[in-house]
Scaffold this motif. Structure first.
Motif, short mmCIF file in Angstrom:
data_model
loop_
_atom_site.label_atom_id
_atom_site.label_comp_id
_atom_site.label_asym_id
_atom_site.label_seq_id
_atom_site.Cartn_x
_atom_site.Cartn_y
_atom_site.Cartn_z
N ASP A 1 -42.74 6.16 63.01
CA ASP A 1 -41.91 7.08 63.78
C ASP A 1 -42.61 8.43 63.91
O ASP A 1 -43.28 8.87 62.97
N PRO A 2 -42.45 9.13 65.04
CA PRO A 2 -43.08 10.44 65.22
C PRO A 2 -42.74 11.43 64.12
O PRO A 2 -43.56 12.26 63.73
N GLU A 3 -41.51 11.31 63.58
CA GLU A 3 -41.07 12.24 62.55
C GLU A 3 -41.95 12.16 61.30
O GLU A 3 -42.11 13.16 60.58
N GLU A 4 -42.53 10.99 61.05
CA GLU A 4 -43.37 10.84 59.87
C GLU A 4 -44.69 11.60 60.04
O GLU A 4 -45.27 12.07 59.06
N ILE A 5 -45.16 11.72 61.28
CA ILE A 5 -46.38 12.50 61.54
C ILE A 5 -46.05 13.99 61.48
O ILE A 5 -46.83 14.77 60.93
N VAL A 6 -44.91 14.37 62.01
CA VAL A 6 -44.49 15.77 61.99
C VAL A 6 -44.32 16.26 60.56
O VAL A 6 -44.67 17.40 60.23
N ALA A 7 -43.78 15.40 59.69
CA ALA A 7 -43.56 15.79 58.30
C ALA A 7 -44.86 16.17 57.60
O ALA A 7 -44.88 17.02 56.73
N VAL A 8 -45.97 15.54 58.01
CA VAL A 8 -47.26 15.81 57.42
C VAL A 8 -47.99 16.94 58.16
O VAL A 8 -48.81 17.65 57.58
N ASN A 9 -47.66 17.10 59.44
CA ASN A 9 -48.29 18.11 60.29
C ASN A 9 -47.20 18.94 60.97
O ASN A 9 -46.90 18.75 62.16
N PRO A 10 -46.55 19.84 60.23
CA PRO A 10 -45.36 20.56 60.72
C PRO A 10 -45.57 21.30 62.05
O PRO A 10 -44.63 21.46 62.82
N SER A 11 -46.78 21.76 62.34
CA SER A 11 -47.00 22.55 63.55
C SER A 11 -47.68 21.75 64.66
O SER A 11 -48.25 22.32 65.58
N ILE A 12 -47.59 20.44 64.61
CA ILE A 12 -48.34 19.60 65.53
C ILE A 12 -47.87 19.71 66.98
O ILE A 12 -48.67 19.64 67.90
N GLY A 13 -46.58 19.87 67.21
CA GLY A 13 -46.08 19.95 68.59
C GLY A 13 -45.94 18.57 69.21
O GLY A 13 -46.28 17.54 68.61
#
Length: 265
Positions: free
Chosen positions: A91-103
C-alpha cells in the motif's frame, strides 16, 4: 498495532541515520547467520552489497545491512506514489510511513527506500503461484513473430513490461537451481519447485545463488533488459516436468490475490 510501531520506528531512524548500518563481519559469520541475526533476508543483503556471495564473506570486511527489510528504488522517469507501490505489491501508505516527505509523485532518478515485508499467509493459502512482478503482459505464450529475429518462433513464456530495477518475486516456494547468465535469457534465475520450475529472465541483478531456499513472495532479483531483449521486461516461464506451459494458466486472475505482501501480520 505491531505494524504501526514498526513503521514509526523506521520513520524515526530514517530521519537521523541512513536506512542501513555498516556491519563488520566477525569470524564464523555466514550469510545465513547474519540474515537470521538481523532479520534481513539473504536476497536483500545481496542487493545492498553488489558482488557479495557466501564464498567471499570475510572476517573484518564491512557490509551494508538495512535497518529493516527493504531496498532502494530509483526510476529513470517520474512516477506516481501509487505506481511505485504497485511494483512492490504494498500500500502507498507503507512507503509514506518510511518516507514522510515523499509526496504523491517521485521525480526521475530519486532514490526511495521501499520496505519489503512477509508474504501474506492468507494469500499464500489461496493461490499456488503468484505474479513475479506487477506489469502488463506485452507478449504471450505461444507462436509469435520474434521482435528481433523477425521469424515465427515459439515463445516459451510471457513477457511482462516493467521498468529496469523493478523487484522480482519468487512465484512459488522452492530451491534456486540456476542463477547466472544464459544465452538469449541474459541474467536468469531458475527455481526448482519439484514437478515445476519457474524461469525469471533478462534480469539486471540477481540476488540469489544456487542452493538457496526461497519462499513464495520472496524478493529474488531486479528486472532488466539483458540477453536477447528489446527493452526492460521480465520473461517468465513455468515448466512442468521440463515442458513449457502457459504461465497465465497458473497465475491469479483477480487483483485482491495480487496484493500479497505486508510489513507484518
Amino acid at each position: 498495532m505491531r505494524k504501526i510501531v514498526v513503521l514509526a520506528l523506521i520513520s524515526i531512524v530514517a530521519t537521523i541515520f541512513p536506512f542501513y548500518i555498516n556491519y563488520q563481519v566477525q569470524k564464523g559469520d555466514t550469510l545465513y547467520s547474519i540474515s537470521k541475526g538481523f532479520g534481513i533476508p539473504i536476497p536483500i543483503l545481496l542487493d545492498w552489497n553488489t558482488g557479495l556471495a557466501p564464498s567471499n564473506l570475510k572476517a573484518g570486511s564491512s557490509i551494508k545491512v538495512p535497518v529493516v527489510p527493504g531496498i532502494m528504488f530509483k526510476s529513470s522517469k517520474s512516477i506516481s506514489l501509487s505506481e511505485l507501490a504497485k511494483y512492490f505489491f504494498i500500500d502507498p501508505e507503507e512507503i509514506v510511513a518510511v518516507n514522510p516527505s515523499i509526496g504523491s509523485t517521485i521525480s526521475a532518478n530519486k532514490e526511495v527506500f521501499v520496505p519489503l515485508g512477509k508474504t501474506n499467509t492468507s494469500f499464500a493459502q489461496i493461490s499456488d503461484f503468484i505474479w513475479p512482478v506487477y506489469g502488463k503482459i506485452t507478449s504471450e505464450f505461444g507462436w509469435r513473430i520474434h521482435p528481433i529475429y523477425g521469424k515465427n518462433l515459439f515463445h516459451t513464456g510471457i513477457d511482462i513490461s516493467v521498468p529496469t530495477g523493478t523487484p522480482v518475486f519468487a512465484s512459488r516456494s522452492g530451491v534456486v537451481k540456476y542463477a547466472g547468465w544464459m544465452s538469449g535469457y541474459g541474467n536468469l534465475i531458475i527455481i526448482d519447485h519439484g514437478s515445476f520450475e519457474t524461469y525469471y529472465a533478462h534480469l539486471s541483478k540477481i540476488n540469489v545463488y544456487v542452493g538457496l531456499q526461497v519462499e513464495k513472495g520472496d524478493f529474488i532479483a531486479r528486472s532488466g533488459s539483458t540477453g536477447t531483449s528489446t527493452g526492460p521486461h521480465l520473461h517468465f516461464e513455468v515448466r512442468k516436468y521440463g515442458e513449457t506451459n502457459d504461465p497465465v494458466a497458473y497465475l491469479p486472475r483477480t487483483t485482491i490475490y495480487v496484493m500479497r505482501r505486508v510489513i507484518s501480520e
